[in-house]
Design a protein around this motif. Structure first.
Motif: not given
Length: 233
Positions: A151-178
Motif C-alpha cells: 500500500x502507498x500513501x493515498x492521493x486526491x483527484x483534482x480538477x486537472x484529472x477530469x475530462x468533459x464527462x466530469x470523471x477521471x480521464x483514462x489517460x490520467x489513471x495511467x499517468x498516476x500509475x506511472x
C-alpha cells in the motif's frame, strides 16, 4: 478506418527525449475522437442522446518510441460490436510505414441518466464500418494481480484529472500509475482495466504489485474496491 498524421513535439517527450507513453495514449484517444467527430458521432452527438463511450480496457504494445520531430501516422479501426460493447484497434506508424505501437481497446456504451449499458443506435452501426482485426498478440482484457501488494500513501483527484464527462480521464489513471514505477523502467506493454469512475475529490489508495518484469498498480478506494488496475511490462 481513420488515420491522421502528426509530428512528435517537444512537449510530448519524456526525460529520455522520446515520445512518452501518456502522449502515445493521448494520440490514440484523440484519434478515436477525430474518427467519431468526422462521422458526426462525436461529443455533441453523444451528449444529445445522453450517451458516453466508457473505456473498459487498454492493451498497448510499444515496439519503438519515436523521437522529436518524427512524422508519424496514427490510425484506428473498430472491428466488432457485441451488444453494448465496442472493440477498437489502434496503431502508430513511422515514416517508413513500420509499426511503432499497436493497441487493442474495449469500450462500453453507457446511458448518462441511468448509468446502465445501452445498445448503439442504427446510425452508429452504419457509421462505424468494421475492419479486420489487427494482427497482434492479444492479452486478456481482465487485469488481476496475485499475492499481497504494498500500500502507498493515498492521493486526491483534482480538477486537472477530469475530462468533459466530469470523471477521471483514462489517460490520467495511467499517468498516476506511472509515478510508482522505478527509475529507468522500460515499458514494452501497458494493460489497463477500468472498473469504476473516480470523480473530483475522490481519494485513491494505490497498491503496488511486482513479479519478475511486471509491475502492477491497483488504484482503489479505502475499502479495496478497484477504480483501475494498470499493468506495466
Amino acid at each position: 478506418m481513420y488515420e491522421f498524421q502528426s509530428r512528435i513535439r517537444y512537449s510530448e517527450l519524456d526525460s529520455r527525449g522520446t515520445l512518452s507513453l501518456p502522449a502515445l495514449l493521448d494520440y490514440f484517444q484523440d484519434c478515436s475522437t477525430f474518427h467519431s467527430e468526422e462521422l458526426g458521432l462525436g461529443v455533441a452527438y453523444l451528449k444529445e442522446h445522453k450517451m458516453i463511450w466508457a473505456l473498459t480496457s487498454w492493451q498497448i504494445v510499444i515496439k519503438r518510441y519515436p523521437s522529436l520531430g518524427e512524422t508519424v501516422t496514427i490510425g484506428t479501426a473498430p472491428y466488432d460490436f457485441r451488444g453494448f460493447i465496442g472493440f477498437r484497434n489502434f496503431w502508430m506508424l513511422d515514416e517508413k510505414g513500420q509499426q511503432a505501437a499497436v493497441a487493442n481497446s474495449v469500450w462500453s456504451l453507457i446511458h448518462m441518466e441511468t448509468g446502465k449499458p445501452t445498445k448503439p443506435r442504427p446510425e452508429m452501426y452504419e457509421g462505424y464500418t468494421l475492419s479486420p482485426k489487427l494482427q497482434m498478440d492479444y492479452a486478456d482484457r481482465k487485469v488481476k494481480f496475485a499475492g499481497e501488494g504494498k500500500a502507498q500513501e493515498s492521493m486526491v483527484i483534482l480538477p486537472h484529472h477530469l475530462d468533459t464527462n466530469h470523471h477521471v480521464n483514462n489517460g490520467q489513471y495511467v499517468r498516476i500509475a506511472m509515478d510508482y514505477l522505478p527509475e529507468g523502467f522500460e515499458i514494452g506493454q501497458l494493460r489497463a482495466e477500468y472498473k469504476k469512475q473516480a470523480l473530483l475529490n475522490t481519494r485513491l489508495y494505490p497498491v503496488i504489485y511486482q513479479e519478475g518484469g511486471m509491475i502492477g498498480v491497483s488504484l482503489q478506494d479505502k475499502t479495496g474496491g478497484i477504480y483501475c488496475n494498470v499493468e506495466f511490462k
